[in-house]
Design an enzyme around this catalytic site. Sequence first.
Site, mmCIF file in Angstrom:
data_model
loop_
_atom_site.group_PDB
_atom_site.id
_atom_site.type_symbol
_atom_site.label_atom_id
_atom_site.label_comp_id
_atom_site.label_asym_id
_atom_site.label_seq_id
_atom_site.Cartn_x
_atom_site.Cartn_y
_atom_site.Cartn_z
ATOM 1 N N GLY A 63 0.429 -1.102 0.189
ATOM 2 C CA GLY A 63 0.211 -0.136 0.079
ATOM 3 C C GLY A 63 0.462 1.614 0.239
ATOM 4 O O GLY A 63 0.475 2.362 -0.009
ATOM 5 N N GLU B 133 5.590 -5.531 1.512
ATOM 6 C CA GLU B 133 5.165 -5.619 0.508
ATOM 7 C C GLU B 133 4.781 -4.939 -0.702
ATOM 8 O O GLU B 133 3.752 -4.981 -1.142
ATOM 9 C CB GLU B 133 3.979 -7.299 1.312
ATOM 10 N N PRO B 134 5.736 -4.228 -1.432
ATOM 11 C CA PRO B 134 5.026 -3.199 -1.746
ATOM 12 C C PRO B 134 4.643 -4.198 -3.017
ATOM 13 O O PRO B 134 5.757 -4.746 -3.880
ATOM 14 C CB PRO B 134 6.694 -2.489 -1.772
ATOM 15 N N GLY B 135 3.853 -3.475 -4.108
ATOM 16 C CA GLY B 135 3.477 -3.514 -5.625
ATOM 17 C C GLY B 135 3.435 -2.169 -6.454
ATOM 18 O O GLY B 135 4.819 -1.752 -6.638
ATOM 19 N N TYR C 102 -12.578 3.863 -10.665
ATOM 20 C CA TYR C 102 -12.099 4.758 -9.779
ATOM 21 C C TYR C 102 -11.638 6.350 -9.867
ATOM 22 O O TYR C 102 -11.304 7.000 -9.046
ATOM 23 C CB TYR C 102 -11.559 4.306 -8.330
ATOM 24 N N CYS D 137 -16.568 1.607 -27.240
ATOM 25 C CA CYS D 137 -18.105 2.128 -27.460
ATOM 26 C C CYS D 137 -18.429 2.686 -26.306
ATOM 27 O O CYS D 137 -19.149 1.770 -26.105
ATOM 28 C CB CYS D 137 -18.637 0.884 -28.328
ATOM 29 N N GLU D 138 -18.009 3.226 -25.544
ATOM 30 C CA GLU D 138 -18.900 3.826 -23.867
ATOM 31 C C GLU D 138 -17.896 4.621 -23.921
ATOM 32 O O GLU D 138 -16.959 5.722 -24.215
ATOM 33 C CB GLU D 138 -17.759 2.090 -23.494
ATOM 34 N N TYR E 43 -0.978 -2.081 -12.057
ATOM 35 C CA TYR E 43 -2.630 -1.379 -12.566
ATOM 36 C C TYR E 43 -2.546 -1.853 -13.311
ATOM 37 O O TYR E 43 -3.922 -1.141 -13.994
ATOM 38 C CB TYR E 43 -2.815 -1.113 -10.992
#
Length: 427
Positions: free
Chosen positions: A229, A270-272, A313, A343-344, A379
């Site tokens: 996090g 535990e980094p991502g 988000y 198409c959104e 991500y």
Amino acid sequence: METRPWFSPLVEHIGGVSVAELAERFGTPLYVYDAEVILRRCEQLRRFPVVRYAQKACSNLAILRLLRSQGVVLDAVSAGEIVRALQAGYPAQGDPPPVVYTADIFDRPALELVARHGIHVNCGSADMMDQLAEAVGGQEITLRINPGFGHGHSQKTNTGGPQSKHGIWHEQLPECLKQAERLGHRVVGLHVHIGSGTDLEHLAQVCQAMEQLAGQAGPHLRSISAGGGLPVPYRPEEPELDLDRYHQLWEQTRDRISRQLGHPVQLEIEPGRFLVAESGYLVAEIRAVKRQGERTFWLVDAGFNDLARPVMYGAYHPLSLCRRNGNPAPEPLVEVSVGGPLCESGDIFTQEEGGYVVSRPMPQAQVGDLLVVGVAGAYGSVMGSNYNSKPLAAEVLVLEGTPYLIRRRQELEELLANEQVPPPLAQ
């Protein structure tokens, strides 16, 4: 303060390589990772005894190999991530465990791989302990605990508190310890993670929770995990994390727990996102410049099938322009909204949470210029999809000034490779 090129309105190079040349050689949309940024983040985290990368942030084999070269171990959350870890050269077992399976359930493929290779398990539910014991008998395990609170840059990245599905509820720890003993498991680790992109104040609260939990965990505890996090700045005005203070908080917590238990306890982090986010860029070509009432849109050939964070988000990513003609001269900025080809109506890179379209001040552009989306290494590509039957983007790693293709662009024919038409419809 280190140079952060992803906050520049105009950009010509990534890792010393021309953006225009990258687009010409590999096509767009294209993910580009600057290995030097990842190596720099690894160096910053060496003060922590064990750095365990949450590979869900970016799991390309080349990225995993790069991190293995720096002594970083892995967290895996699926059968596929276990396979990736082994393919990247990580051994299945060791001290500390080179690969840890962290989840709230075992699906059947994951349980089979864990049993076959002897992968260490971080259990996020009591049912996992039962299923592991049935498959392989009593094992050394870690317990992931939900401390009763959480935090993150979005409610959707909050992994603690009663609204979160993650972890064993903190009040159930004594009951789970008894269950583990009955099954023959030995609880040797505790793990607490409250959310992605949280702040130092809330991360510090995890230290207090961990100290209380460790006092209940029993004499076999030899490892605590601070979770991940760790935030990175997505906007120029956002500060860098005070890593010195964060390390000090956890080092003091580890020392108090060691004294309380009467033996040394290992500290993991535990980094991502922290390791890879700032290394990554999504390069797209501007294919249309159009007016919609008072608003100007740039429409590019990348969409939320390539980068889902804005539509998920309202995530903010810095945007830069690379002109195909190579003109780096500054010009008066114009207000622009940026959208993709899907198409959104939600296929917008400049939106806030709730789907509200906003604009950004950007340099003048024309069709054929390149949009560079910064801080896209975490991500990003891993959340790519084939929505609208779009191929998955290519990925390139820039290592010591040389670009290497680390995932080729998906071919259109491959979109259909796994589909079958039943005989009644084959005519």
